[in-house]
Design a protein around this motif. Structure first.
Motif, PDB file in Angstrom:
ATOM      1  N   VAL A 226      10.826  -2.459   2.589  1.00  0.00           N
ATOM      2  CA  VAL A 226      11.769  -2.047   1.765  1.00  0.00           C
ATOM      3  C   VAL A 226      11.330  -2.468   0.208  1.00  0.00           C
ATOM      4  O   VAL A 226      11.190  -1.690  -0.678  1.00  0.00           O
ATOM      5  CB  VAL A 226      13.287  -1.895   1.707  1.00  0.00           C
ATOM      6  CG1 VAL A 226      14.115  -1.722   0.805  1.00  0.00           C
ATOM      7  CG2 VAL A 226      13.655  -1.387   3.044  1.00  0.00           C
ATOM      8  N   GLU A 227      11.261  -3.948   0.292  1.00  0.00           N
ATOM      9  CA  GLU A 227      10.771  -4.421  -1.107  1.00  0.00           C
ATOM     10  C   GLU A 227       9.339  -3.894  -1.657  1.00  0.00           C
ATOM     11  O   GLU A 227       9.164  -3.641  -2.996  1.00  0.00           O
ATOM     12  CB  GLU A 227      10.822  -5.932  -0.954  1.00  0.00           C
ATOM     13  CG  GLU A 227      11.729  -6.412  -1.116  1.00  0.00           C
ATOM     14  CD  GLU A 227      12.680  -6.581  -2.343  1.00  0.00           C
ATOM     15  OE1 GLU A 227      11.815  -6.604  -3.387  1.00  0.00           O
ATOM     16  OE2 GLU A 227      13.733  -6.289  -2.606  1.00  0.00           O
ATOM     17  N   VAL A 228       8.492  -3.818  -0.880  1.00  0.00           N
ATOM     18  CA  VAL A 228       6.980  -3.399  -1.085  1.00  0.00           C
ATOM     19  C   VAL A 228       7.135  -1.890  -1.617  1.00  0.00           C
ATOM     20  O   VAL A 228       6.619  -1.244  -2.594  1.00  0.00           O
ATOM     21  CB  VAL A 228       6.039  -3.663  -0.060  1.00  0.00           C
ATOM     22  CG1 VAL A 228       4.922  -2.995  -0.208  1.00  0.00           C
ATOM     23  CG2 VAL A 228       5.837  -4.950   0.279  1.00  0.00           C
ATOM     24  N   LEU A 229       7.742  -1.058  -0.690  1.00  0.00           N
ATOM     25  CA  LEU A 229       7.724   0.293  -1.047  1.00  0.00           C
ATOM     26  C   LEU A 229       8.507   0.633  -2.313  1.00  0.00           C
ATOM     27  O   LEU A 229       7.950   1.631  -2.997  1.00  0.00           O
ATOM     28  CB  LEU A 229       8.381   1.346   0.118  1.00  0.00           C
ATOM     29  CG  LEU A 229       7.774   1.337   1.149  1.00  0.00           C
ATOM     30  CD1 LEU A 229       8.552   1.723   2.466  1.00  0.00           C
ATOM     31  CD2 LEU A 229       6.537   2.257   1.198  1.00  0.00           C
ATOM     32  N   ASP A 230       9.379   0.036  -2.825  1.00  0.00           N
ATOM     33  CA  ASP A 230       9.865   0.058  -4.291  1.00  0.00           C
ATOM     34  C   ASP A 230       9.274  -0.337  -5.047  1.00  0.00           C
ATOM     35  O   ASP A 230       9.363   0.216  -6.086  1.00  0.00           O
ATOM     36  CB  ASP A 230      11.465  -0.766  -4.240  1.00  0.00           C
ATOM     37  CG  ASP A 230      12.613  -0.448  -3.384  1.00  0.00           C
ATOM     38  OD1 ASP A 230      12.459   0.987  -3.103  1.00  0.00           O
ATOM     39  OD2 ASP A 230      13.403  -1.105  -3.328  1.00  0.00           O
ATOM     40  N   ARG A 231       8.153  -0.971  -5.029  1.00  0.00           N
ATOM     41  CA  ARG A 231       7.206  -1.414  -5.930  1.00  0.00           C
ATOM     42  C   ARG A 231       5.885  -0.545  -6.064  1.00  0.00           C
ATOM     43  O   ARG A 231       5.055  -0.798  -6.987  1.00  0.00           O
ATOM     44  CB  ARG A 231       6.711  -3.042  -5.737  1.00  0.00           C
ATOM     45  CG  ARG A 231       7.960  -3.745  -5.920  1.00  0.00           C
ATOM     46  CD  ARG A 231       7.644  -5.324  -5.590  1.00  0.00           C
ATOM     47  NE  ARG A 231       8.914  -6.012  -5.543  1.00  0.00           N
ATOM     48  CZ  ARG A 231       8.862  -7.236  -5.905  1.00  0.00           C
ATOM     49  NH1 ARG A 231       7.856  -7.921  -6.389  1.00  0.00           N
ATOM     50  NH2 ARG A 231      10.098  -7.983  -5.777  1.00  0.00           N
ATOM     51  N   LEU A 232       5.684   0.408  -5.136  1.00  0.00           N
ATOM     52  CA  LEU A 232       4.533   0.902  -4.978  1.00  0.00           C
ATOM     53  C   LEU A 232       4.586   2.217  -5.757  1.00  0.00           C
ATOM     54  O   LEU A 232       5.843   2.848  -6.147  1.00  0.00           O
ATOM     55  CB  LEU A 232       4.264   1.452  -3.584  1.00  0.00           C
ATOM     56  CG  LEU A 232       3.748   0.641  -2.595  1.00  0.00           C
ATOM     57  CD1 LEU A 232       3.462   1.232  -1.121  1.00  0.00           C
ATOM     58  CD2 LEU A 232       2.186   0.236  -2.956  1.00  0.00           C
ATOM     59  N   PRO A 233       3.688   2.607  -6.473  1.00  0.00           N
ATOM     60  CA  PRO A 233       3.600   3.719  -7.330  1.00  0.00           C
ATOM     61  C   PRO A 233       3.787   5.009  -6.693  1.00  0.00           C
ATOM     62  O   PRO A 233       3.479   5.050  -5.316  1.00  0.00           O
ATOM     63  CB  PRO A 233       2.233   3.920  -8.040  1.00  0.00           C
ATOM     64  CG  PRO A 233       1.367   2.879  -7.142  1.00  0.00           C
ATOM     65  CD  PRO A 233       2.208   2.055  -6.561  1.00  0.00           C
ATOM     66  N   GLY A 234       3.986   6.139  -7.280  1.00  0.00           N
ATOM     67  CA  GLY A 234       4.099   7.348  -6.430  1.00  0.00           C
ATOM     68  C   GLY A 234       2.652   7.706  -5.741  1.00  0.00           C
ATOM     69  O   GLY A 234       1.842   7.567  -6.649  1.00  0.00           O
ATOM     70  N   GLY A 235       2.725   8.266  -4.905  1.00  0.00           N
ATOM     71  CA  GLY A 235       1.462   8.498  -3.947  1.00  0.00           C
ATOM     72  C   GLY A 235       1.001   7.488  -3.273  1.00  0.00           C
ATOM     73  O   GLY A 235       0.003   7.601  -2.611  1.00  0.00           O
ATOM     74  N   GLY A 236       1.687   6.117  -3.257  1.00  0.00           N
ATOM     75  CA  GLY A 236       1.101   5.030  -2.695  1.00  0.00           C
ATOM     76  C   GLY A 236       1.301   5.172  -1.214  1.00  0.00           C
ATOM     77  O   GLY A 236       2.106   6.043  -0.557  1.00  0.00           O
ATOM     78  N   ARG A 237       0.773   4.186  -0.293  1.00  0.00           N
ATOM     79  CA  ARG A 237       0.811   4.219   1.014  1.00  0.00           C
ATOM     80  C   ARG A 237       1.061   2.749   1.507  1.00  0.00           C
ATOM     81  O   ARG A 237       0.416   1.846   1.057  1.00  0.00           O
ATOM     82  CB  ARG A 237      -0.345   4.731   1.549  1.00  0.00           C
ATOM     83  CG  ARG A 237      -0.217   4.999   3.247  1.00  0.00           C
ATOM     84  CD  ARG A 237      -1.230   5.726   3.505  1.00  0.00           C
ATOM     85  NE  ARG A 237      -2.521   4.925   3.901  1.00  0.00           N
ATOM     86  CZ  ARG A 237      -3.671   4.991   4.565  1.00  0.00           C
ATOM     87  NH1 ARG A 237      -3.981   6.548   4.626  1.00  0.00           N
ATOM     88  NH2 ARG A 237      -4.499   4.368   4.867  1.00  0.00           N
ATOM     89  N   LEU A 238       1.963   2.304   2.554  1.00  0.00           N
ATOM     90  CA  LEU A 238       1.976   1.246   3.143  1.00  0.00           C
ATOM     91  C   LEU A 238       1.649   1.366   4.764  1.00  0.00           C
ATOM     92  O   LEU A 238       2.117   2.098   5.295  1.00  0.00           O
ATOM     93  CB  LEU A 238       3.341   0.635   2.913  1.00  0.00           C
ATOM     94  CG  LEU A 238       3.805  -0.613   3.541  1.00  0.00           C
ATOM     95  CD1 LEU A 238       2.742  -1.758   3.137  1.00  0.00           C
ATOM     96  CD2 LEU A 238       4.956  -1.044   3.556  1.00  0.00           C
TER      97      LEU A 238
END
Length: 90
Positions: free
Chosen positions: A56-68
């Motif tokens: 959740v922390e990482v996804l909140d910091r990813l830019p739009g269109g990003g992937r984890l």
């Protein structure tokens, strides 16, 4: 009184376990195996919670269109995609 309980409690569990083992035989599950599995389950649950909180922390910091991409210790793969942000709803 608390000191006596702290010493007698574990000894009682050991004695009861030995009695159960003698009565049931060695092929059946004893209390220690049950306790061990409970501890493993709690550890796995705590690890999963930590993993999800980190995601959740990482996804909140990813830019739009990003992937984890995440791969756990068992080899299970999870991929999360962050949808691109539209210009209308920043």
């Amino acid at each position: 009184m608390a000191d006596i309980v702290a010493v007698v409690g574990p000894i009682t569990i050991v004695v009861l376990t030995m009695l159960i083992r003698l009565r049931r035989g060695h092929g059946r599950i004893g209390p220690w195996e049950v306790l061990r599995e409970l501890a493993r389950g709690r550890s796995a649950t705590a690890a999963e919670r930590e993993c999800r909180a980190t995601a959740v922390e990482v996804l909140d910091r990813l830019p739009g269109g990003g992937r984890l991409d995440m791969v756990d210790d068992r080899g299970h793969r999870r991929t999360y995609h962050v949808s691109p942000r539209s210009e209308e709803n920043p």
